[in-house]
Design a protein around this motif. Structure first.
Motif, PDB file in Angstrom:
ATOM      1  N   ARG A 155       6.368   0.608   5.591  1.00 25.85           N
ATOM      2  CA  ARG A 155       6.421  -0.482   4.908  1.00 25.85           C
ATOM      3  C   ARG A 155       5.048  -1.164   5.352  1.00 25.85           C
ATOM      4  N   PRO A 156       3.545  -1.235   5.451  1.00 29.93           N
ATOM      5  CA  PRO A 156       2.540  -1.940   6.164  1.00 29.93           C
ATOM      6  C   PRO A 156       2.700  -3.069   5.470  1.00 29.93           C
ATOM      7  N   ASP A 175      13.627  -1.795  -8.117  1.00 26.51           N
ATOM      8  CA  ASP A 175      14.229  -2.325  -7.446  1.00 26.51           C
ATOM      9  C   ASP A 175      14.128  -4.120  -7.857  1.00 26.51           C
ATOM     10  N   SER A 176      14.955  -5.098  -8.499  1.00 27.74           N
ATOM     11  CA  SER A 176      14.543  -6.314  -8.824  1.00 27.74           C
ATOM     12  C   SER A 176      14.477  -7.620  -7.659  1.00 27.74           C
ATOM     13  N   ALA A 177      14.385  -6.599  -6.330  1.00 25.75           N
ATOM     14  CA  ALA A 177      13.986  -7.153  -5.430  1.00 25.75           C
ATOM     15  C   ALA A 177      12.882  -7.507  -4.781  1.00 25.75           C
ATOM     16  N   ASP A 178      11.848  -6.524  -5.897  1.00 27.77           N
ATOM     17  CA  ASP A 178      10.318  -5.939  -5.549  1.00 27.77           C
ATOM     18  C   ASP A 178       9.798  -6.907  -5.005  1.00 27.77           C
ATOM     19  N   PRO A 179       8.662  -7.749  -4.794  1.00 31.68           N
ATOM     20  CA  PRO A 179       7.845  -8.813  -5.164  1.00 31.68           C
ATOM     21  C   PRO A 179       7.342  -8.556  -6.376  1.00 31.68           C
ATOM     22  N   LEU A 180       6.864  -7.248  -6.897  1.00 36.25           N
ATOM     23  CA  LEU A 180       5.824  -6.766  -7.772  1.00 36.25           C
ATOM     24  C   LEU A 180       6.608  -6.363  -8.768  1.00 36.25           C
ATOM     25  N   HIS A 181       8.165  -7.095  -8.588  1.00 37.77           N
ATOM     26  CA  HIS A 181       8.983  -6.021  -9.971  1.00 37.77           C
ATOM     27  C   HIS A 181       8.982  -6.700 -11.452  1.00 37.77           C
ATOM     28  N   TYR A 236       3.716  -0.993  -4.352  1.00 41.58           N
ATOM     29  CA  TYR A 236       2.722  -1.870  -3.549  1.00 41.58           C
ATOM     30  C   TYR A 236       2.492  -2.600  -2.375  1.00 41.58           C
ATOM     31  N   ILE A 237       1.681  -3.285  -2.289  1.00 38.42           N
ATOM     32  CA  ILE A 237       1.651  -4.441  -0.844  1.00 38.42           C
ATOM     33  C   ILE A 237       0.832  -5.331  -1.569  1.00 38.42           C
ATOM     34  N   SER A 265      -1.586  -5.830  -8.406  1.00 37.75           N
ATOM     35  CA  SER A 265      -1.548  -4.168  -7.916  1.00 37.75           C
ATOM     36  C   SER A 265      -1.988  -3.414  -7.194  1.00 37.75           C
ATOM     37  N   GLY A 266      -3.540  -4.125  -6.920  1.00 34.01           N
ATOM     38  CA  GLY A 266      -4.964  -3.078  -6.247  1.00 34.01           C
ATOM     39  C   GLY A 266      -4.778  -1.728  -5.641  1.00 34.01           C
TER      40      GLY A 266
END
Length: 373
Positions: free
Chosen positions: A64-65, A135-141, A89-90, A146-147
């Motif tokens: 999880r960088p 995952d609905s909790a992912d910031p990019l859900h 994605y980060i 996406s970078g």
């Protein structure tokens, strides 16, 4: 005139405070790849590389960088099955896939391009299809930047195409309050990606016998703000009778503000550039074409009301404010004739497709100019 002096006096009377230095940026997190590397490796050093994109994603999920990521890919040939489940994605950072010896801005590295080649037991699919996180909790859900960055790789023998960025994956995209339903945007998209210096060759089912027909070397679906520059699209072909279904770059369904510049398109059995359905403000400039297409170098197409009813699919709207300038045009795919610069289907530069579709006042679907052939 006294106010500046008073302010200066107050400032001098205040106690001095230490200046906190700016926080240093987190170092780049690096994952190493090498052909045939054991799945048990951790990928964290050049001596312990991983061998597949699936394993790269596992490493990133484990660690999880919170910084930019570089995937350093040792030159060689990777026999790689299609990968349609990239979902890592980060937010605020990039993930770059590049040769092991690549230096940013330095051009093709001394070791050349790593090669990703399909395996015969998996004939269908794209080399890579980034999708929305489950995952609905992912910031990019629900989408975002996406970078992803791809530099100086060679992708070949995938039937569907090389890269399909799928910003509507597993989302409801049908507005059924209308009859027929209208195709709508399923998320904020997967945006802000780069392809630079890539060679995308021998793609489509002509190069994967027995597979379903392909769609495009690069397919953008609800994916905006991408840079596609300095790439070679070479022998992107479907076998007969499906030759017209595959394209060099296919920009579709709410994919806007993309730049497709300084690329080379050769031997494309379908029209090399295709745009569909509310994909606006895209620029296609300074590209070279030869032996490509059936109808035009640039084809804008959408399914209007009549099309939706006849084919029992969701209705679409036209795209608008796209540019096709300063390109060097060539012959059609067979080499028998010059290929027109552009075509619209259905016709009409201001044809939005009927309400509720609309083109802004004074705008048109496409502007062209300064193309030579």
């Amino acid at each position: 005139m006294r106010r500046p002096l008073l302010a200066a006096a107050i400032a001098l009377a205040l106690p001095l405070t230490a200046v906190t230095p700016a926080k240093a940026a987190a170092p780049v997190f690096t994952v190493h790849m090498a052909p045939g590397a054991p799945a048990s490796n951790d990928g964290l050093t050049a001596r312990t590389p991983v061998g597949t994109l699936t394993r790269v994603q596992e490493v990133l999920r484990q660690h999880r960088p919170s910084s930019d990521v570089e995937v350093r890919i040792k030159q060689g040939t990777y026999r790689s099955a299609p990968m349609h489940d990239w979902r890592f994605y980060i937010p605020g950072h990039t993930i770059s896939f590049m040769p092991a010896d690549y230096a940013q801005g330095a051009g093709l590295p001394p070791g050349g391009r790593p090669v990703f080649r399909n395996i015969s037991s998996h004939p269908n699919g794209f080399w890579l299809q980034p999708r929305l996180p489950r995952d609905s909790a992912d910031p990019l859900h629900n989408g975002g930047d996406s970078g992803l960055r791809f530099y100086y790789l060679q992708i070949e023998e995938y039937a569907a195409g090389a890269i399909s960025i799928f910003g509507d994956s597993e989302r409801d995209v049908s507005d059924e309050s209308l009859n027929p339903p209208l195709r709508m945007r399923g998320s904020k998209g997967l945006n802000g990606n780069t392809l630079f210096g890539m060679v995308l060759r021998n793609l489509g089912n002509k190069h994967a016998p027995g597979a379903a027909y392909g769609y495009g070397a690069v397919v953008l679906t609800n994916s905006s703000g991408n840079r596609i520059e300095n790439n070679t699209f070479d022998h992107v072909e479907n076998a007969a009778p499906d030759g017209g279904y595959i394209h060099g770059t296919y920009v579709t369904h709410f994919s806007s503000s993309n730049t497709v510049t300084r690329n080379k398109f050769v031997w494309i059995s379908g029209d090399p550039i295709k745009v569909r359905n509310m994909s606006n403000y895209n620029a296609f400039e300074h590209n070279n074409f030869d032996r490509t297409g059936r109808f035009a170098h640039y084809k804008d197409e959408f399914c209007d009301l009549a099309c939706a009813r006849n084919n029992k699919i969701d209705r679409q709207c036209s795209s608008f404010h796209n540019r096709f300038f300063h390109n060097r045009l060539g012959t059609n795919y067979t080499g028998a004739a010059a290929l027109p610069a552009w075509t619209l289907s259905p016709e009409g530069l201001t044809n939005a497709g009927g309400a509720p579709c609309a083109i802004p006042s004074g705008d048109v679907r496409l502007r062209t100019g300064s193309n030579t052939g």
